[in-house]
Design a protein around this motif. Sequence first.
Motif, PDB file in Angstrom:
ATOM      1  N   GLY A 228       0.822  -1.207   0.000  1.00 47.55           N
ATOM      2  CA  GLY A 228       0.000   0.000   0.000  1.00 47.55           C
ATOM      3  C   GLY A 228       0.854   1.254   0.000  1.00 47.55           C
ATOM      4  N   VAL A 229       2.137   1.103   0.299  1.00 42.07           N
ATOM      5  CA  VAL A 229       3.025   2.261   0.174  1.00 42.07           C
ATOM      6  C   VAL A 229       3.098   2.581  -1.305  1.00 42.07           C
ATOM      7  CG1 VAL A 229       5.418   3.054   0.367  1.00 42.07           C
ATOM      8  CG2 VAL A 229       4.430   1.699   2.198  1.00 42.07           C
ATOM      9  N   SER A 230       2.842   3.826  -1.639  1.00 41.92           N
ATOM     10  CA  SER A 230       2.877   4.174  -3.050  1.00 41.92           C
ATOM     11  C   SER A 230       4.228   4.801  -3.310  1.00 41.92           C
ATOM     12  CB  SER A 230       1.784   5.168  -3.402  1.00 41.92           C
ATOM     13  OG  SER A 230       2.322   6.467  -3.481  1.00 41.92           O
ATOM     14  N   ALA A 231       4.732   4.611  -4.477  1.00 48.62           N
ATOM     15  CA  ALA A 231       6.032   5.213  -4.754  1.00 48.62           C
ATOM     16  C   ALA A 231       6.001   5.825  -6.146  1.00 48.62           C
ATOM     17  CB  ALA A 231       7.125   4.167  -4.621  1.00 48.62           C
ATOM     18  N   ASP A 232       5.217   6.878  -6.283  1.00 48.99           N
ATOM     19  CA  ASP A 232       5.225   7.521  -7.591  1.00 48.99           C
ATOM     20  C   ASP A 232       6.265   8.629  -7.588  1.00 48.99           C
ATOM     21  OD1 ASP A 232       3.896  10.241  -7.163  1.00 48.99           O
ATOM     22  OD2 ASP A 232       2.454   8.852  -6.261  1.00 48.99           O
ATOM     23  N   HIS A 233       6.623   9.041  -8.777  1.00 50.09           N
ATOM     24  CA  HIS A 233       7.774   9.921  -8.934  1.00 50.09           C
ATOM     25  C   HIS A 233       7.553  11.322  -8.351  1.00 50.09           C
ATOM     26  CE1 HIS A 233      11.733  10.603 -10.559  1.00 50.09           C
ATOM     27  NE2 HIS A 233      11.324  11.814 -10.878  1.00 50.09           N
ATOM     28  N   ARG A 234       6.286  11.673  -8.064  1.00 47.99           N
ATOM     29  CA  ARG A 234       6.037  13.011  -7.503  1.00 47.99           C
ATOM     30  C   ARG A 234       6.852  13.262  -6.245  1.00 47.99           C
ATOM     31  NH1 ARG A 234      -0.175  13.339  -6.340  1.00 47.99           N
ATOM     32  NH2 ARG A 234       0.196  11.113  -6.132  1.00 47.99           N
ATOM     33  N   ALA A 235       7.066  12.209  -5.451  1.00 45.89           N
ATOM     34  CA  ALA A 235       7.770  12.379  -4.176  1.00 45.89           C
ATOM     35  C   ALA A 235       9.169  12.982  -4.374  1.00 45.89           C
ATOM     36  CB  ALA A 235       7.864  11.046  -3.437  1.00 45.89           C
ATOM     37  N   ALA A 236       9.746  12.800  -5.564  1.00 51.31           N
ATOM     38  CA  ALA A 236      11.079  13.343  -5.836  1.00 51.31           C
ATOM     39  C   ALA A 236      11.080  14.868  -5.828  1.00 51.31           C
ATOM     40  CB  ALA A 236      11.585  12.843  -7.191  1.00 51.31           C
ATOM     41  N   VAL A 244       8.547  14.140   5.415  1.00 51.99           N
ATOM     42  CA  VAL A 244       7.719  14.580   4.279  1.00 51.99           C
ATOM     43  C   VAL A 244       7.661  13.481   3.214  1.00 51.99           C
ATOM     44  CG1 VAL A 244       7.491  16.300   2.446  1.00 51.99           C
ATOM     45  CG2 VAL A 244       8.256  16.999   4.713  1.00 51.99           C
ATOM     46  N   ARG A 245       8.818  12.874   2.953  1.00 53.28           N
ATOM     47  CA  ARG A 245       8.848  11.822   1.928  1.00 53.28           C
ATOM     48  C   ARG A 245       8.064  10.584   2.383  1.00 53.28           C
ATOM     49  NH1 ARG A 245      13.393  12.363  -2.261  1.00 53.28           N
ATOM     50  NH2 ARG A 245      13.213  14.588  -2.674  1.00 53.28           N
ATOM     51  N   ASN A 274       6.121  13.530  12.823  1.00 49.70           N
ATOM     52  CA  ASN A 274       5.781  14.425  11.723  1.00 49.70           C
ATOM     53  C   ASN A 274       5.124  13.687  10.564  1.00 49.70           C
ATOM     54  OD1 ASN A 274       6.818  16.420  13.300  1.00 49.70           O
ATOM     55  ND2 ASN A 274       8.681  16.727  12.103  1.00 49.70           N
ATOM     56  N   ALA A 275       5.604  12.510  10.242  1.00 46.51           N
ATOM     57  CA  ALA A 275       5.015  11.776   9.117  1.00 46.51           C
ATOM     58  C   ALA A 275       3.582  11.383   9.446  1.00 46.51           C
ATOM     59  CB  ALA A 275       5.853  10.538   8.783  1.00 46.51           C
ATOM     60  N   SER A 276       3.322  10.930  10.674  1.00 45.50           N
ATOM     61  CA  SER A 276       1.953  10.506  10.971  1.00 45.50           C
ATOM     62  C   SER A 276       1.027  11.717  11.071  1.00 45.50           C
ATOM     63  CB  SER A 276       1.889   9.594  12.199  1.00 45.50           C
ATOM     64  OG  SER A 276       2.531  10.190  13.286  1.00 45.50           O
ATOM     65  N   LEU A 277       1.540  12.825  11.590  1.00 41.36           N
ATOM     66  CA  LEU A 277       0.719  14.045  11.605  1.00 41.36           C
ATOM     67  C   LEU A 277       0.374  14.476  10.175  1.00 41.36           C
ATOM     68  CD1 LEU A 277       0.840  17.056  13.851  1.00 41.36           C
ATOM     69  CD2 LEU A 277       1.118  17.536  11.449  1.00 41.36           C
TER      70      LEU A 277
END
Length: 407
Positions: A228-236, A244-245, A274-277
């Motif tokens: 379910g972790v998505s890894a699309d290129h937008r994160a770059a 944040v990532r 921070n990630a969960s918030l």
Amino acid sequence: MQIPERVRRILAALEGAGYEAYAVGGCVRDSVLGREPQDWDITTSAAPREVKALFRRTVDTGIAHGTVTVLSGGDHFEVTTYRVDGTYSDGRHPDSVRFTPLLSEDLRRRDFTINAMACAADGTIVDLFGGREDLQNRLIRCVGDPDERFTEDALRILRAVRFSAQLDFQIEERTWNALRRHAPNLVHVSRERIFAELNKTILSDHPEKLMQVYEAGISPYLGGLFPGVSADHRAALLARDPAVRWAALCAEFTGERVSALLRGLKSDGRTIRNASLLVEELKRALPGSASDCRKRLSEIGPERFRDLLSLKKLGYGAEAEGGRAAAEAAAAYAERAVEKILASGDCISRDTLAVSGRDLISAGIRPGPEIGHAMDELFRYVLEHPEENRKETLLNLLGERGKGVGK
Ligand code: ATP
Ligand code: MG
């Protein structure tokens, strides 16, 4: 290949004393690629005590593994004696290391062909395993037999994924197949080392390559919460901040699940918080008025708000805004509003409320829970009316409302 003067001097000192010495590993790889190396490691036939005898300032970094750090100017360089790793009975640490007089043996113990090149002071490259060719073809390939290499040290599985993300390289087929077979060995690797490699992967220019973690069937050995972790290129396009990532890659998760995933990986607390918030915030609509922006700022603070906007601008959490176009508009509005609020210095935290609990006591409110209630109410009032954050005004307000405030 160009070797910096300071490194050349160390190589020359070792050679002058009759030893062999080369720059090795990541610095050779990066230089050949035309990238700036992070640090220059040196490999030598000299024993650690011989290295120490040659340089004035040294630190015993890992003497047992043959590493001495040589200090030169403000820089430091790790100088490691040629060595062969002994057997790995735990798939993690060599049981022993043995020094060797042969550069070829030192290069053979290294993980990937692109990391197994050495460079002499005069710029000559020693490339025994086709590292340059693999750099050319953009391939991550094990030195020697990939099955053996992943059996020795399963961390190499995640190093392969990490280098493929940092360099935008493919993992060569035999290496890939072996990596899949040996994924279960990852249970021997500490969560901290795993997390460090995963972080380097998601902080790279190709965070989407994290996908390889489940394509290779590795995720069950990393706590099982990856699907379910998505890894699309937008994160770059996001800041290189792990929280944040991770929030981007886990945008569909609940805050609780992100927190469980990261806790399982032994993440630091800041990243978990921070990630969960942020993933929870992604599920809420952005504030649509200045006073709602101040309220949200008071809840999550300016840094998280900016992180949130950077995610929303890319379309993360767009459903909560009513689609991609609406999300872009909402993010643009909130960004302008927030920057204006921050520039004006409006009160968005209790710390900058113009009255303190002591002021309220002087104004006649009984010490105890009433003070807290009155402060809450004044803070809410100031978030709506930032221009009224003055002591006199707020105390007057209390007076006017009499018993109304504080209930
Ligand atoms: P970076 O730029 O991230 O520092 P690097 O290639 O220098 O990349 P390091 O982890 O600093 O990576 O390791 C230095 C060198 O040591 C590698 O280039 C490789 O030759 C060797 N090495 C490191 N870790 C391993 C390992 N687990 N197995 C085999 N060789 C390794
Ligand atoms: Mg390095």
